[in-house]
Design a protein around this motif. Sequence first.
Motif, PDB file in Angstrom:
ATOM      1  N   THR A   1     105.646  90.247  23.605  1.00  0.00           N
ATOM      2  CA  THR A   1     106.702  89.340  24.053  1.00  0.00           C
ATOM      3  C   THR A   1     106.805  88.184  23.068  1.00  0.00           C
ATOM      4  O   THR A   1     105.905  87.933  22.266  1.00  0.00           O
ATOM      5  N   TRP A   2     107.943  87.472  23.167  1.00  0.00           N
ATOM      6  CA  TRP A   2     108.148  86.280  22.334  1.00  0.00           C
ATOM      7  C   TRP A   2     107.572  85.080  23.065  1.00  0.00           C
ATOM      8  O   TRP A   2     107.804  84.896  24.257  1.00  0.00           O
ATOM      9  N   GLN A   3     106.837  84.253  22.331  1.00  0.00           N
ATOM     10  CA  GLN A   3     106.203  83.086  22.940  1.00  0.00           C
ATOM     11  C   GLN A   3     106.560  81.832  22.173  1.00  0.00           C
ATOM     12  O   GLN A   3     106.466  81.797  20.942  1.00  0.00           O
ATOM     13  N   GLU A   4     106.987  80.807  22.900  1.00  0.00           N
ATOM     14  CA  GLU A   4     107.282  79.507  22.287  1.00  0.00           C
ATOM     15  C   GLU A   4     106.463  78.429  22.998  1.00  0.00           C
ATOM     16  O   GLU A   4     106.359  78.436  24.231  1.00  0.00           O
ATOM     17  N   PRO A   5     105.884  77.482  22.272  1.00  0.00           N
ATOM     18  CA  PRO A   5     105.879  77.420  20.803  1.00  0.00           C
ATOM     19  C   PRO A   5     104.997  78.506  20.205  1.00  0.00           C
ATOM     20  O   PRO A   5     104.194  79.121  20.900  1.00  0.00           O
ATOM     21  N   SER A   6     105.164  78.738  18.906  1.00  0.00           N
ATOM     22  CA  SER A   6     104.395  79.772  18.230  1.00  0.00           C
ATOM     23  C   SER A   6     102.896  79.466  18.267  1.00  0.00           C
ATOM     24  O   SER A   6     102.480  78.301  18.328  1.00  0.00           O
ATOM     25  N   GLN A   7     102.117  80.508  18.240  1.00  0.00           N
ATOM     26  CA  GLN A   7     100.668  80.359  18.265  1.00  0.00           C
ATOM     27  C   GLN A   7     100.146  79.879  16.901  1.00  0.00           C
ATOM     28  O   GLN A   7     100.748  80.150  15.876  1.00  0.00           O
TER      29      GLN A   7
ATOM     30  N   TRP B   1     113.616  89.498  18.495  1.00  0.00           N
ATOM     31  CA  TRP B   1     114.492  88.572  17.782  1.00  0.00           C
ATOM     32  C   TRP B   1     114.398  87.128  18.249  1.00  0.00           C
ATOM     33  O   TRP B   1     114.609  86.209  17.466  1.00  0.00           O
ATOM     34  N   SER B   2     114.116  86.921  19.528  1.00  0.00           N
ATOM     35  CA  SER B   2     114.087  85.542  20.041  1.00  0.00           C
ATOM     36  C   SER B   2     113.363  85.533  21.380  1.00  0.00           C
ATOM     37  O   SER B   2     112.901  86.564  21.877  1.00  0.00           O
ATOM     38  N   SER B   3     113.282  84.341  21.970  1.00  0.00           N
ATOM     39  CA  SER B   3     112.560  84.195  23.232  1.00  0.00           C
ATOM     40  C   SER B   3     113.231  84.944  24.376  1.00  0.00           C
ATOM     41  O   SER B   3     112.587  85.237  25.383  1.00  0.00           O
TER      42      SER B   3
ATOM     43  N   LEU C   1     104.916  86.066  18.307  1.00  0.00           N
ATOM     44  CA  LEU C   1     104.753  87.234  19.173  1.00  0.00           C
ATOM     45  C   LEU C   1     103.413  87.179  19.896  1.00  0.00           C
ATOM     46  O   LEU C   1     102.371  86.957  19.287  1.00  0.00           O
ATOM     47  N   PHE C   2     103.492  87.420  21.193  1.00  0.00           N
ATOM     48  CA  PHE C   2     102.285  87.399  22.023  1.00  0.00           C
ATOM     49  C   PHE C   2     101.987  88.826  22.488  1.00  0.00           C
ATOM     50  O   PHE C   2     102.855  89.515  23.035  1.00  0.00           O
TER      51      PHE C   2
END
Length: 294
Positions: free
Chosen positions: A138-144, A275-277, A128-129
């Motif tokens: 927001t969802w962030q990929e790749p994870s931090q 739940w997802s990106s 999560l960003f």
Amino acid sequence: MMIKSFTDILAAMGYVINTERENFSLKFIMELLGTGVLIITVFSYCREIHKKLELRKENEQLTRENAQLMRENEQCTKENEQLKREIERKKAQFKSAWREIPLYADWRKEEFETVNLTLDAATAHPALFLSEEGRRVTWQEPSQELPSCSQRFVSLPCVLGQLHVSSGRYFWEVEVQNAHSWDLGVCRNNVARNGRVTMSPQNGFWAIRLYEGEYWCLTSPETSLTLKEKPCSVGVFLDYEAGDVSFYNMTDGSHIFTFSKQTFYGVLRPLFRLWSSDSGPLIIVQMQENTMRL
């Protein structure tokens, strides 16, 4: 003149008479009178005139009635438009006054404290960003790559609000218009952050969910929810002493669900989950304190 009038009568009844050549005599007329033909002709003609006059009267009456109906229809249209404007005015009044009345009869004059909530970065799952001002997740990929912290969610992609509640009544609002899969609610500050966790009141979670287009309340078992209108934003009302957590569709002011008469202990905090990106963002609505907006 007498002969000419009879000629017109006979012509009207189908007798073709050439007045220029016809030697029309009184004798001929008297013969017609003697046979009764002329009398019958005049009677038939008068009856036809009478029928035409009656039809004319009926047409005039119908015309007047149609004009009256048109005036009544115009009046009904004006009244309908006025009624629509009145309904819209009442709806606007309801929306503006909705914040000023208690949501439940037993709450009466007591008010909720409206808070300008921000997110706690120390609790955010690595996927999560958070925005710089701490109001958007927001969802962030790749994870931090984040430092290890006992407060951070590891198994559930959640983040908590900075608010710590152990008494009182609080309200906050979250914009969900562009979010497609989310959980919103409150949880105990000491809920499990790691391992397999089921979000339910028994485990310290009181939340609702949107997942794959369906709304759920995270009771045990989960309860399916039917909403009249898709919310653009959701209002969360927390009454610690009463043990109530209520969710409202702030788009139309309708009630979504209430966890009532729960057993609260310790500190409760606002809960957010993606739940997802492709879940989309959750945004905390900034408001003036002690003012609830619709």
